[in-house]
Write a protein that holds these residues in place. Structure first.
Motif, PDB file in Angstrom:
ATOM      1  N   THR A   1       0.834  -1.197   0.000  1.00  0.00           N
ATOM      2  CA  THR A   1       0.000   0.000   0.000  1.00  0.00           C
ATOM      3  C   THR A   1       0.869   1.248   0.000  1.00  0.00           C
ATOM      4  O   THR A   1       1.958   1.275   0.573  1.00  0.00           O
ATOM      5  N   LEU A   2       0.359   2.294  -0.655  1.00  0.00           N
ATOM      6  CA  LEU A   2       1.053   3.573  -0.780  1.00  0.00           C
ATOM      7  C   LEU A   2       0.284   4.632  -0.013  1.00  0.00           C
ATOM      8  O   LEU A   2      -0.940   4.752  -0.156  1.00  0.00           O
ATOM      9  N   LEU A   3       0.988   5.417   0.802  1.00  0.00           N
ATOM     10  CA  LEU A   3       0.393   6.527   1.534  1.00  0.00           C
ATOM     11  C   LEU A   3       1.083   7.806   1.093  1.00  0.00           C
ATOM     12  O   LEU A   3       2.256   8.025   1.419  1.00  0.00           O
ATOM     13  N   PRO A   4       0.415   8.663   0.323  1.00  0.00           N
ATOM     14  CA  PRO A   4       1.040   9.919  -0.116  1.00  0.00           C
ATOM     15  C   PRO A   4       1.520  10.736   1.076  1.00  0.00           C
ATOM     16  O   PRO A   4       0.838  10.857   2.091  1.00  0.00           O
ATOM     17  N   GLY A   5       2.729  11.300   0.943  1.00  0.00           N
ATOM     18  CA  GLY A   5       3.293  12.142   1.986  1.00  0.00           C
ATOM     19  C   GLY A   5       4.221  11.437   2.942  1.00  0.00           C
ATOM     20  O   GLY A   5       4.867  12.084   3.764  1.00  0.00           O
ATOM     21  N   LEU A   6       4.299  10.099   2.862  1.00  0.00           N
ATOM     22  CA  LEU A   6       5.131   9.345   3.791  1.00  0.00           C
ATOM     23  C   LEU A   6       6.227   8.591   3.053  1.00  0.00           C
ATOM     24  O   LEU A   6       6.059   8.191   1.912  1.00  0.00           O
ATOM     25  N   GLU A   7       7.355   8.412   3.743  1.00  0.00           N
ATOM     26  CA  GLU A   7       8.467   7.641   3.187  1.00  0.00           C
ATOM     27  C   GLU A   7       9.208   6.986   4.334  1.00  0.00           C
ATOM     28  O   GLU A   7       9.544   7.645   5.327  1.00  0.00           O
ATOM     29  N   HIS A   8       9.469   5.685   4.215  1.00  0.00           N
ATOM     30  CA  HIS A   8      10.145   4.950   5.282  1.00  0.00           C
ATOM     31  C   HIS A   8      11.535   5.524   5.526  1.00  0.00           C
ATOM     32  O   HIS A   8      12.300   5.755   4.604  1.00  0.00           O
ATOM     33  N   GLY A   9      11.827   5.762   6.785  1.00  0.00           N
ATOM     34  CA  GLY A   9      13.127   6.280   7.162  1.00  0.00           C
ATOM     35  C   GLY A   9      13.235   7.782   7.129  1.00  0.00           C
ATOM     36  O   GLY A   9      14.227   8.349   7.590  1.00  0.00           O
ATOM     37  N   LYS A  10      12.246   8.459   6.553  1.00  0.00           N
ATOM     38  CA  LYS A  10      12.282   9.923   6.481  1.00  0.00           C
ATOM     39  C   LYS A  10      11.075  10.560   7.165  1.00  0.00           C
ATOM     40  O   LYS A  10      11.212  11.466   7.977  1.00  0.00           O
ATOM     41  N   ARG A  11       9.898  10.096   6.807  1.00  0.00           N
ATOM     42  CA  ARG A  11       8.688  10.625   7.439  1.00  0.00           C
ATOM     43  C   ARG A  11       7.659   9.508   7.436  1.00  0.00           C
ATOM     44  O   ARG A  11       7.158   9.120   6.391  1.00  0.00           O
ATOM     45  N   GLU A  12       7.338   9.009   8.617  1.00  0.00           N
ATOM     46  CA  GLU A  12       6.502   7.818   8.703  1.00  0.00           C
ATOM     47  C   GLU A  12       5.167   8.070   9.392  1.00  0.00           C
ATOM     48  O   GLU A  12       4.357   7.155   9.502  1.00  0.00           O
ATOM     49  N   GLU A  13       4.936   9.310   9.833  1.00  0.00           N
ATOM     50  CA  GLU A  13       3.654   9.633  10.450  1.00  0.00           C
ATOM     51  C   GLU A  13       3.183  10.993   9.966  1.00  0.00           C
ATOM     52  O   GLU A  13       3.974  11.919   9.815  1.00  0.00           O
ATOM     53  N   ARG A  14       1.891  11.101   9.737  1.00  0.00           N
ATOM     54  CA  ARG A  14       1.308  12.383   9.358  1.00  0.00           C
ATOM     55  C   ARG A  14       1.064  13.221  10.616  1.00  0.00           C
ATOM     56  O   ARG A  14       1.016  12.706  11.732  1.00  0.00           O
ATOM     57  N   ASP A  15       0.898  14.547  10.390  1.00  0.00           N
ATOM     58  CA  ASP A  15       0.564  15.421  11.501  1.00  0.00           C
ATOM     59  C   ASP A  15      -0.786  15.022  12.082  1.00  0.00           C
ATOM     60  O   ASP A  15      -1.688  14.585  11.354  1.00  0.00           O
TER      61      ASP A  15
ATOM     62  N   ALA B   1      -3.962  16.286  10.471  1.00  0.00           N
ATOM     63  CA  ALA B   1      -4.057  16.172   9.011  1.00  0.00           C
ATOM     64  C   ALA B   1      -5.177  15.233   8.566  1.00  0.00           C
ATOM     65  O   ALA B   1      -5.516  15.198   7.388  1.00  0.00           O
ATOM     66  N   GLY B   2      -5.734  14.465   9.503  1.00  0.00           N
ATOM     67  CA  GLY B   2      -6.772  13.525   9.120  1.00  0.00           C
ATOM     68  C   GLY B   2      -6.182  12.239   8.587  1.00  0.00           C
ATOM     69  O   GLY B   2      -4.973  12.117   8.370  1.00  0.00           O
ATOM     70  N   PRO B   3      -7.042  11.252   8.341  1.00  0.00           N
ATOM     71  CA  PRO B   3      -6.552   9.958   7.840  1.00  0.00           C
ATOM     72  C   PRO B   3      -5.993  10.092   6.425  1.00  0.00           C
ATOM     73  O   PRO B   3      -6.537  10.826   5.607  1.00  0.00           O
ATOM     74  N   PRO B   4      -4.886   9.414   6.151  1.00  0.00           N
ATOM     75  CA  PRO B   4      -4.273   9.528   4.828  1.00  0.00           C
ATOM     76  C   PRO B   4      -5.044   8.724   3.782  1.00  0.00           C
ATOM     77  O   PRO B   4      -5.651   7.702   4.110  1.00  0.00           O
ATOM     78  N   PRO B   5      -5.025   9.176   2.521  1.00  0.00           N
ATOM     79  CA  PRO B   5      -5.547   8.312   1.464  1.00  0.00           C
ATOM     80  C   PRO B   5      -4.616   7.119   1.280  1.00  0.00           C
ATOM     81  O   PRO B   5      -3.396   7.258   1.387  1.00  0.00           O
ATOM     82  N   VAL B   6      -5.180   5.966   1.064  1.00  0.00           N
ATOM     83  CA  VAL B   6      -4.383   4.744   0.925  1.00  0.00           C
ATOM     84  C   VAL B   6      -4.658   4.141  -0.445  1.00  0.00           C
ATOM     85  O   VAL B   6      -5.819   4.035  -0.850  1.00  0.00           O
ATOM     86  N   PHE B   7      -3.604   3.763  -1.151  1.00  0.00           N
ATOM     87  CA  PHE B   7      -3.743   3.171  -2.480  1.00  0.00           C
ATOM     88  C   PHE B   7      -3.070   1.808  -2.513  1.00  0.00           C
ATOM     89  O   PHE B   7      -1.958   1.627  -1.999  1.00  0.00           O
ATOM     90  N   GLU B   8      -3.752   0.853  -3.124  1.00  0.00           N
ATOM     91  CA  GLU B   8      -3.213  -0.486  -3.334  1.00  0.00           C
ATOM     92  C   GLU B   8      -2.428  -0.491  -4.641  1.00  0.00           C
ATOM     93  O   GLU B   8      -2.951  -0.102  -5.696  1.00  0.00           O
TER      94      GLU B   8
END
Length: 473
Positions: free
Chosen positions: A367-381, A384-391
């Motif tokens: 799954t892809l979560l826009p705005g996040l990247e492992h090791g750099k930014r793994e949690e939204r503010d 910000a509300g729940p992130p959109p999730v894409f398969e």
């Protein structure tokens, strides 16, 4: 002359392919700069090239913010595909362009951030003669037009950009009748173009010419002027591991699944666990360049598999008898100079379409979560509300064309972890690693590669084209 490269930031898959050409120009006496978001400056410096840092140094790149745009919806993608009358294969090209690549293009056209304006102002000041821009950074075409520089795209994959724009132009009337934008890229570029009084035309969207590293049998037919250049693999400088100096006692097979996917998704679907089971017990030595995220669901590492998170493929390939990989163009190209056959991980018949999902466990594999990247930014503010999730489909965007190309060239085979059993995969891996027929196919591809002009060969061509197209004094 002065030459400016622009790249998509913080992605080795976009930086490393331009380094040999940039150095060929620099070695010929030209001034070279590489522009990207300030966070990519250190990566650029490690290649020996000089960065131009764009954007606010106190803010992350746009992809690592809660304001990162999500991909287009499947409904919007298919609405265009129907009006354009696309075949099943053409629909996949359109998905790649409109759903995947529109996202990074939109990032660096935004007028509410400073990256694009910084690029324009740098070009006004530095006055480059030639701007060579990554296809995901069309703001560079605006900067070139404003400064009077010649400008060309750097095409390091199937040219779905030119293909899609040609299709849109052919069906402009039908799109208007259907209430659809006849040129979404032009619309996306308009605020930046209007800010600087630049007219949007085909040249602005597709460059005055394109510098293209893709073999003829793999590239899409388009109406652009191509400068074809040999892809020279570059993977940075690294000390050799001691074991890499030693000749392997058994056929060595590399297993690598790319740099980009593991930054944005957890796990590797059901692919890596099944490949590991297929490798177990084979009379081969395997070097797997995988990190802990890619190994997330693997129960056991076979005794014949050495896992190392990163090793320079230009060092590893000459010692290998085959490579199992995800079908990325850069990874494919790393095997060609060493005449190494391929096993391309590809799910035949599965669409590339990204599907939005309502998922309570957004960190699950694939799954892809826009705005996040492992090791750099793994949690939204928190607000910000729940992130959109894409398969995501369990394959690389380029996997199918690359697998079909290597099959047609006789230099490899498709490894389909969904259609093939563990036993079938095991037999195929051993066959490709030991068969003289696949080795001969890889040698033929190598000969075609050698016949393609090198970066040094095309420097005079770029000098001539820059002189023809630049407009400043």
């Amino acid at each position: 002359m002065r030459v400016l490269f622009t790249i998509y930031p913080n992605s080795l898959a976009h930086l490393y392919p331009v380094v040999p050409l940039a150095w060929a120009l620099q070695s010929a006496g030209h001034e070279v700069r590489v522009a990207a978001h300030h966070s990519a400056a250190e990566q650029i410096i490690t290649t020996g090239l000089s960065p131009v840092a764009l954007g606010d140094p106190d803010t992350p790149e746009v992809r690592l913010t809660d304001g990162a745009k999500p991909p287009k919806t499947p409904e919007e993608v298919d609405a265009y595909a129907r009006v354009l009358g696309l075949t099943e294969r053409e629909r996949e090209h359109w998905i790649t362009y409109f759903q995947y690549l529109f996202v990074p293009m939109s990032d660096y056209l935004r007028v509410d951030r400073s990256e694009a304006s910084d690029l324009v102002e740098f070009c006004r000041t530095w006055q480059p003669d030639l701007v060579l821009w990554d296809v995901t950074v069309p703001s560079a075409a605006v900067a070139a037009r404003v400064s009077g520089a010649a400008q060309a795209r750097l095409v390091n994959g199937e040219d779905v950009f030119a293909f899609s724009l040609d299709k849109l132009a052919e069906h402009a009337g039908d799109l208007r009748a259907a209430g659809l934008d006849e040129n979404p890229l032009a619309t996306m570029m308009r605020p930046l173009a209007d800010k600087y009084g630049v007219e949007i035309d085909r040249e602005l969207l597709l460059g005055q010419f394109s510098v293209d590293t893709i073999p003829d049998g793999l590239q899409l037919p388009t109406r652009v002027n191509r400068v074809h250049v040999r892809h020279i693999p570059f993977a940075g400088a690294q000390t050799f591991p001691k074991w890499l100096h030693e000749k392997p006692e058994r056929p060595r097979v590399a297993l690598t699944l790319g740099e980009s996917t593991r930054r944005f998704i957890r796990g590797d679907w059901d692919r890596t666990p099944k490949i590991m089971k297929a490798l177990e017990g084979l009379d081969i030595e395997v070097v797997a360049t995988l990190n802990s995220l890619q190994l997330d669901d693997v129960e056991k590492i076979p005794d014949n598999v050495r896992v190392i998170e990163w090793v320079n493929l230009t060092h590893l390939m000459p010692t290998c008898s085959a490579m199992i990989h995800h079908g990325g163009i850069g990874t494919y190209s790393a095997a060609v100079p060493a005449k190494v056959p391929h096993l391309v991980c590809d799910i035949e018949g599965e669409s590339l379409m990204l599907q939005p999902v309502q998922d309570t466990d957004a960190s699950r594999t694939g799954t892809l979560l826009p705005g996040l990247e492992h090791g750099k930014r793994e949690e939204r503010d928190a607000d910000a509300g729940p992130p959109p999730v894409f398969e995501l489909p369990a394959k690389k965007v380029e996997a199918t064309p690359v697998s079909e190309f290597v099959i047609a060239q006789g230099s490899g085979a498709r490894l389909d972890h969904r259609a093939q059993t563990v036993e079938e995969m095991r037999a195929l891996i051993l066959e490709v690693a030991t068969s003289e027929a696949y080795r001969k196919g890889a040698e033929d591809v190598h000969a075609q590669w050698l016949a393609t002009p090198s970066p040094s060969d095309v420097v005079p061509v770029l000098e001539r084209l820059a002189a023809e197209h630049r407009r400043h004094a």
